[in-house]
Design a protein around this motif. Structure first.
Motif, PDB file in Angstrom:
ATOM      1  N   ILE A 321       0.671  -1.121   0.008  1.00 39.72           N
ATOM      2  CA  ILE A 321      -0.340  -0.119   0.071  1.00 39.72           C
ATOM      3  C   ILE A 321       0.885   1.188   0.004  1.00 39.72           C
ATOM      4  O   ILE A 321       0.570   2.209  -0.726  1.00 39.72           O
ATOM      5  CB  ILE A 321      -1.090  -0.083   1.192  1.00 39.72           C
ATOM      6  CG1 ILE A 321      -1.854  -1.088   1.141  1.00 39.72           C
ATOM      7  CG2 ILE A 321      -1.620   0.989   1.273  1.00 39.72           C
ATOM      8  CD1 ILE A 321      -2.841  -1.247   2.138  1.00 39.72           C
ATOM      9  N   LEU A 322       1.702   1.456   0.862  1.00 37.48           N
ATOM     10  CA  LEU A 322       2.872   2.359   0.737  1.00 37.48           C
ATOM     11  C   LEU A 322       3.557   2.589  -0.515  1.00 37.48           C
ATOM     12  O   LEU A 322       3.824   3.699  -0.883  1.00 37.48           O
ATOM     13  CB  LEU A 322       3.918   2.199   1.921  1.00 37.48           C
ATOM     14  CG  LEU A 322       3.678   2.255   3.215  1.00 37.48           C
ATOM     15  CD1 LEU A 322       5.013   1.614   4.143  1.00 37.48           C
ATOM     16  CD2 LEU A 322       2.838   3.468   3.588  1.00 37.48           C
ATOM     17  N   ALA A 323       3.824   1.566  -1.434  1.00 37.29           N
ATOM     18  CA  ALA A 323       4.247   1.753  -2.489  1.00 37.29           C
ATOM     19  C   ALA A 323       3.214   2.434  -3.680  1.00 37.29           C
ATOM     20  O   ALA A 323       3.743   3.295  -4.557  1.00 37.29           O
ATOM     21  CB  ALA A 323       4.905   0.258  -3.232  1.00 37.29           C
ATOM     22  N   GLU A 324       2.150   1.866  -3.367  1.00 41.45           N
ATOM     23  CA  GLU A 324       0.964   2.700  -4.318  1.00 41.45           C
ATOM     24  C   GLU A 324       0.976   3.994  -4.079  1.00 41.45           C
ATOM     25  O   GLU A 324       0.704   4.970  -4.642  1.00 41.45           O
ATOM     26  CB  GLU A 324      -0.420   1.832  -4.077  1.00 41.45           C
ATOM     27  CG  GLU A 324      -0.207   0.606  -4.751  1.00 41.45           C
ATOM     28  CD  GLU A 324      -0.391   0.462  -6.188  1.00 41.45           C
ATOM     29  OE1 GLU A 324      -0.590   1.345  -6.920  1.00 41.45           O
ATOM     30  OE2 GLU A 324       0.414  -0.482  -6.840  1.00 41.45           O
ATOM     31  N   ASN A 325       1.077   4.449  -2.548  1.00 41.66           N
ATOM     32  CA  ASN A 325       0.872   5.779  -2.226  1.00 41.66           C
ATOM     33  C   ASN A 325       2.028   6.774  -2.617  1.00 41.66           C
ATOM     34  O   ASN A 325       1.838   8.001  -2.923  1.00 41.66           O
ATOM     35  CB  ASN A 325       0.849   5.814  -0.565  1.00 41.66           C
ATOM     36  CG  ASN A 325      -0.427   5.394  -0.230  1.00 41.66           C
ATOM     37  OD1 ASN A 325      -0.368   4.896   1.071  1.00 41.66           O
ATOM     38  ND2 ASN A 325      -1.441   5.271  -0.624  1.00 41.66           N
TER      39      ASN A 325
END
Length: 429
Positions: A321-325
């Motif tokens: 999720i952090l990579a997508e953010n």
């Protein structure tokens, strides 16, 4: 706690020591070192190391040079240099291990400043030493009373007499600097001896006095721990412990030293975890981390607009999720990544032998005796309560108190009540 810390017996051996103080391990004392070189002989031409380790009250140890070339072994009582006079101590380590201990403590064994040993203690020295040690407890109580009378915010934790009884060292703890010049005058007048005041920290006080920790074992500071590192509340936070002062504080009143033991392991495990302040951006709203499980690799997140519901995510999912953010993309919701935790059924104790009751060995309680007294009219009294007479037969009737009277039989006249005749034998003169 240690048998050799008490006064010695008449023969010079420590009380309670069956090996005359030369057991080779000295394991009954605090902060001991096992002499694993004691049974090994030195190479030809090498002289034994001329310094020994001597222990005094409550684990205080000093190094002394054996200038007289005395034959010393572990447990021997010796007279050492003191200022003024001499002191009495017990030899705890000899040989090459003393050189290693001196290097560890930062003492130069080649220096001329190392004090020396006078002689082995005589019986007269031991008697004077024992009498001085017996005074310490009474003096400590009186010294505390004098300190309270002067309203000094200090605690006198221990008193140590010199071996010859010429000087007494008062160990005290205090939060601030104390002006005890007037107190020393009172001590000298009260005890008629030379007084020396020495301030120690709270951890050093616990190390000197010893005790049992909450784990059930002896305090680490009084058995093996020698360097006292600072302990912060961040150590408890990294280990996810509740910040309860009553549980985190030791007997010294400071944070427990054992909080640092596993801190490095927790720090290594947290390197794979995202930061606790991580904020996840979703279409439903932002989510903040609420809890971490280092052993299972899980993190709990909750939306900022709904902190009541927590969602469990694995570390890999949080990183995804952090990579997508970082790409400025929002995921739909946390529910798409959340996992369900299966609660394991606790294994209860199986009562195979029928002995789970804690009171099975208790003696059974005696039954209470009835306090109701039976009423008697005379020697031949007839108890008519709850009975009725039908056809010259007595049957039980406990329905109501109104049926206590005998009922007449059907179609028969009631029999007249017979009088009770009581006869007594009277002796005729």
């Amino acid at each position: 706690m240690a048998c050799t810390s008490c006064s010695t017996s008449d023969g010079g051996a420590p009380k309670g020591c069956k090996n005359n103080g030369t057991c080779g391990t000295d394991s009954c004392n605090k902060l001991t070192v096992f002499d694993w070189l004691s049974n090994m002989s030195l190479p030809n031409g090498d002289a034994p190391f001329d310094c020994v380790e001597v222990r005094f009250k409550n684990g205080r140890k000093e190094f002394y040079r054996n200038t007289e070339k005395l034959t010393l072994s572990m447990g021997d009582i010796v007279a050492t240099v003191a200022s003024p006079g001499h002191d009495i101590g017990i030899v705890t380590l000899t040989g090459e291990l003393v050189k290693i201990q001196m290097k560890k403590k930062g003492v130069n064994h080649l220096s001329n400043d190392v004090p020396k040993i006078y002689r082995k203690a005589s019986q007269k020295d031991i008697d004077i030493w024992s009498v001085a040690r017996d005074k310490e407890e009474q003096m400590k109580v009186r010294a505390r009373e004098l300190a309270i009378a002067q309203k000094l915010e200090m605690k006198i934790s221990d008193i140590e007499f010199q071996g010859d009884g010429s000087k007494a060292t008062f160990y005290y703890t205090a939060n601030d600097r104390i002006d005890f010049r007037a107190l020393i005058k009172d001590f000298a007048k009260e005890f008629s001896t030379r007084i020396e005041m020495k301030q120690v920290g709270f951890r050093q006080e616990a190390a000197r006095l010893g005790g049992i920790g909450s784990c059930g074992r002896e305090l680490c500071c009084s058995t093996w721990l020698t360097d006292f590192r600072s302990v912060n509340t961040s150590a408890a936070r990294y280990q996810q412990l509740s910040l309860n002062p009553q549980k985190l504080a030791g007997q010294c009143g400071k944070l427990k030293c054992c909080l640092n033991y596993e801190l490095d392991t927790y720090m290594d495990a947290l390197k794979d975890f995202p930061d606790f302040e991580t904020r996840l951006v979703t279409e439903k709203g932002d989510a903040i981390c609420q809890k971490q499980d280092i052993f299972k690799g899980l993190m709990w997140f909750a939306y900022t607009n709904n902190f009541a519901n927590w969602h469990v995510l694995k570390i890999d999912q949080v990183k995804e999720i952090l990579a997508e953010n970082k790409l400025k993309n929002k995921v739909s919701s946390l529910e798409d990544f959340a996992i369900e935790i299966v609660v394991e059924v606790e294994k209860n104790f199986n009562n195979a032998m029928g002995q789970e009751s804690l009171t099975r060995f208790d003696q059974p309680k005696a039954k209470k005796k009835s306090t109701k007294k039976r009423k008697t009219v005379g020697e031949n009294a007839i108890v008519a309560n709850n009975t009725k007479t039908v056809n010259n037969k007595i049957t039980s009737n406990n329905k109501s108190p109104q049926n206590n009277r005998p009922a007449p039989a059907e179609n028969k006249p009631a029999e007249p009540r017979k009088p009770i005749i009581i006869t007594k034998n009277v002796d005729k003169k």
